[in-house]
Design a protein around this motif. Structure first.
Motif, mmCIF file in Angstrom:
data_model
loop_
_atom_site.group_PDB
_atom_site.id
_atom_site.type_symbol
_atom_site.label_atom_id
_atom_site.label_comp_id
_atom_site.label_asym_id
_atom_site.label_seq_id
_atom_site.Cartn_x
_atom_site.Cartn_y
_atom_site.Cartn_z
ATOM 1 N N ASP A 129 -36.247 134.231 -11.395
ATOM 2 C CA ASP A 129 -36.716 135.281 -11.964
ATOM 3 C C ASP A 129 -36.007 136.428 -12.763
ATOM 4 O O ASP A 129 -36.221 137.510 -12.504
ATOM 5 N N ALA A 130 -34.949 135.756 -13.162
ATOM 6 C CA ALA A 130 -33.928 136.793 -13.722
ATOM 7 C C ALA A 130 -34.210 136.891 -15.327
ATOM 8 O O ALA A 130 -33.570 137.417 -16.184
ATOM 9 N N GLY A 131 -35.435 136.479 -15.865
ATOM 10 C CA GLY A 131 -35.790 136.653 -17.215
ATOM 11 C C GLY A 131 -35.409 135.443 -18.308
ATOM 12 O O GLY A 131 -35.566 135.546 -19.404
ATOM 13 N N TRP A 132 -34.623 134.433 -17.762
ATOM 14 C CA TRP A 132 -34.271 133.329 -18.582
ATOM 15 C C TRP A 132 -35.555 132.481 -18.502
ATOM 16 O O TRP A 132 -36.274 132.261 -17.732
ATOM 17 N N ILE A 133 -35.321 131.641 -19.548
ATOM 18 C CA ILE A 133 -36.259 130.372 -19.785
ATOM 19 C C ILE A 133 -35.556 129.283 -19.075
ATOM 20 O O ILE A 133 -34.323 129.001 -19.010
ATOM 21 N N PRO A 157 -37.269 134.160 -33.637
ATOM 22 C CA PRO A 157 -37.350 135.733 -33.595
ATOM 23 C C PRO A 157 -38.352 136.232 -32.763
ATOM 24 O O PRO A 157 -38.329 137.332 -32.416
ATOM 25 N N GLU A 158 -39.183 135.677 -32.322
ATOM 26 C CA GLU A 158 -40.463 136.275 -31.464
ATOM 27 C C GLU A 158 -39.892 135.829 -29.908
ATOM 28 O O GLU A 158 -40.761 136.326 -29.049
ATOM 29 N N VAL A 159 -38.975 135.098 -29.562
ATOM 30 C CA VAL A 159 -38.738 134.784 -28.316
ATOM 31 C C VAL A 159 -37.367 135.383 -28.009
ATOM 32 O O VAL A 159 -37.273 136.727 -27.340
ATOM 33 N N LEU A 160 -36.254 134.999 -28.527
ATOM 34 C CA LEU A 160 -34.808 135.879 -28.504
ATOM 35 C C LEU A 160 -34.656 136.087 -26.847
ATOM 36 O O LEU A 160 -34.293 137.095 -26.439
ATOM 37 N N LEU A 161 -34.547 134.957 -26.164
ATOM 38 C CA LEU A 161 -34.379 135.038 -24.577
ATOM 39 C C LEU A 161 -33.389 133.917 -24.424
ATOM 40 O O LEU A 161 -33.467 132.619 -25.049
ATOM 41 N N PRO A 162 -32.503 133.954 -23.447
ATOM 42 C CA PRO A 162 -31.507 132.877 -22.990
ATOM 43 C C PRO A 162 -32.333 131.770 -22.427
ATOM 44 O O PRO A 162 -33.384 131.881 -21.768
ATOM 45 N N VAL A 163 -31.686 130.500 -22.519
ATOM 46 C CA VAL A 163 -32.327 129.300 -21.797
ATOM 47 C C VAL A 163 -31.189 128.501 -21.054
ATOM 48 O O VAL A 163 -30.294 128.281 -21.405
ATOM 49 N N ALA A 227 -42.350 138.130 -24.988
ATOM 50 C CA ALA A 227 -41.274 137.076 -25.425
ATOM 51 C C ALA A 227 -41.423 135.839 -24.580
ATOM 52 O O ALA A 227 -41.348 134.512 -24.999
ATOM 53 N N MET A 228 -41.642 135.916 -23.429
ATOM 54 C CA MET A 228 -41.930 134.799 -22.407
ATOM 55 C C MET A 228 -43.247 134.243 -22.634
ATOM 56 O O MET A 228 -43.431 132.912 -22.725
ATOM 57 N N GLY A 229 -44.338 134.890 -22.932
ATOM 58 C CA GLY A 229 -45.327 134.377 -23.405
ATOM 59 C C GLY A 229 -45.469 133.703 -24.778
ATOM 60 O O GLY A 229 -46.021 132.535 -24.867
#
Length: 364
Positions: A129-133, A157-163, A227-229
């Motif tokens: 739950d630290a916001g990563w995928i 561009p609509e995600v921009l999250l670390p994995v 972004a997670m959605g």
């Protein structure tokens, strides 16, 4: 086109990273991830990977270095395990809240104490739950393919999250099997160079991560959740695109195996899935209607997809290789029960199948 090579999971991860053309690498070795760092260093030394390798004194420094590299516009990669992951937790959290599309492998391992270096998925579970995928893989082929997909997902561009690409320590990191390594040209077509939305530039000063409160912080969190959605959608879409390009796909968020007309469904995550497939085949040969669901994405959790495939079954068994201390159960069990409850919320009485949890494989 591709070539088939017998390799362990750490080397598979390194080969995938090479194909993705990162410009900056920084990682600190820790069992069972250590060979990954060695393979990457060899690729750079041999001129097969054109990347700046930063020698750091800790995992905290590794991911902090990559913050600067990515803010300057570079594609980056790192990897870790267990205590190394926990040491980097402060900048690990900041990576997601700064919306930096870093890809990081986790060769999953138990957390100490008691002292152990052996496998489980406890390290990745403890930071879910630290916001990563977070994507979990079944075998070494999926390591290669998922790392390539991960950059497309992270940099959308609509995600921009670390994995995080999570592969089981020792069972995958150190064991070998044949894998198909895609051609560089094919990967370049699938994964174009990253075009950062914001780039540090001395000619155009800007503030990164300023002190905020109240409504502004609420907007940051709302955007992150949005972004997670979007990632829920893009994980499946990019997996389908990968399948069209390379002939291999993994169901996106979840992968079903022999679930047609199944009374009982087993849910697994990671390398145990291969063994579970054999168990399902043997049960089917004995005329037992058993199927399998591989949970591939833990974050964002595919609640709707899980509810769709599990509702109406006579029973569901979930095999976890971790513990969720607050519930005395595994994390996948807790998440799945929540998904089934949410699926029927507000719709009156509904028959949710019994969901039974099993914990196995801790510490090897």
């Amino acid at each position: 086109m591709s070539r088939t090579v017998v390799m362990n999971g750490n080397r598979a991860a390194a080969e995938a990273v090479k194909l993705c053309r990162p410009e900056v690498l920084a990682a600190y070795p820790i069992t069972p991830q250590t060979p990954l760092v060695e393979y990457l260093a060899t690729l750079v030394a041999d001129g097969e990977l054109d990347a700046e390798t930063v020698q750091v004194e800790s995992e905290h420094s590794a991911i902090s270095v990559l913050h600067g590299a990515m803010m300057a516009g570079s594609r980056a990669f790192t990897g870790t395990s267990s205590q190394g992951l926990f040491l980097m937790f402060e900048p690990y959290l900041r990576t997601s809240t700064l919306r930096l599309p870093l890809v990081m492998a986790i060769a999953t391992r138990e957390a100490i104490s008691p002292q152990t270096v052996w496998g489980s998925q406890q390290d990745a579970i403890m930071v879910r739950d630290a916001g990563w995928i977070q994507l979990f893989v079944e075998d070494n082929q999926e390591i290669i393919d998922t790392i390539i997909q991960a950059y497309r997902i992270a940099e959308h561009p609509e995600v921009l999250l670390p994995v995080n690409v999570c592969y089981d320590g020792f069972y995958l990191s150190h064991l070998t099997e044949p894998v198909k390594v895609p051609d560089q040209e094919a990967v370049d077509r699938f994964l174009p160079p990253w075009q950062p939305v914001v780039r540090l530039d001395p000619d155009f000063p800007l503030s990164i991560d300023p002190m905020i409160q109240g409504d502004t912080l609420m907007e940051y969190r709302r955007s992150h959740l949005s972004a997670m959605g979007k990632a829920l959608e893009m994980i499946g879409e990019i997996d389908r695109e990968f399948g069209a390009a390379f002939g291999r796909s993994y169901g996106g968020l979840i992968e079903e195996y022999r679930t047609e007309e199944a009374d009982l469904v087993l849910v697994t995550m990671g390398s145990v899935t291969g063994t579970a497939r054999v168990a399902v085949d043997r049960a089917r040969e004995a005329d037992k209607k058993i199927g399998l669901v591989k949970l591939r994405a833990l974050r964002p959790f595919p609640a709707a997809a899980m509810a769709k495939v599990l509702m109406g079954r006579r029973a569901v068994g979930i095999l976890d290789r971790n513990v969720c201390f607050g519930w005395g159960a595994g994390a996948a069990l807790v998440e799945t029960r929540a998904a089934l409850a949410a699926a029927v919320a507000g719709r009156g009485p509904a028959e949710i199948p019994p969901v039974i949890g099993f914990i196995a494989g801790l510490g090897g």
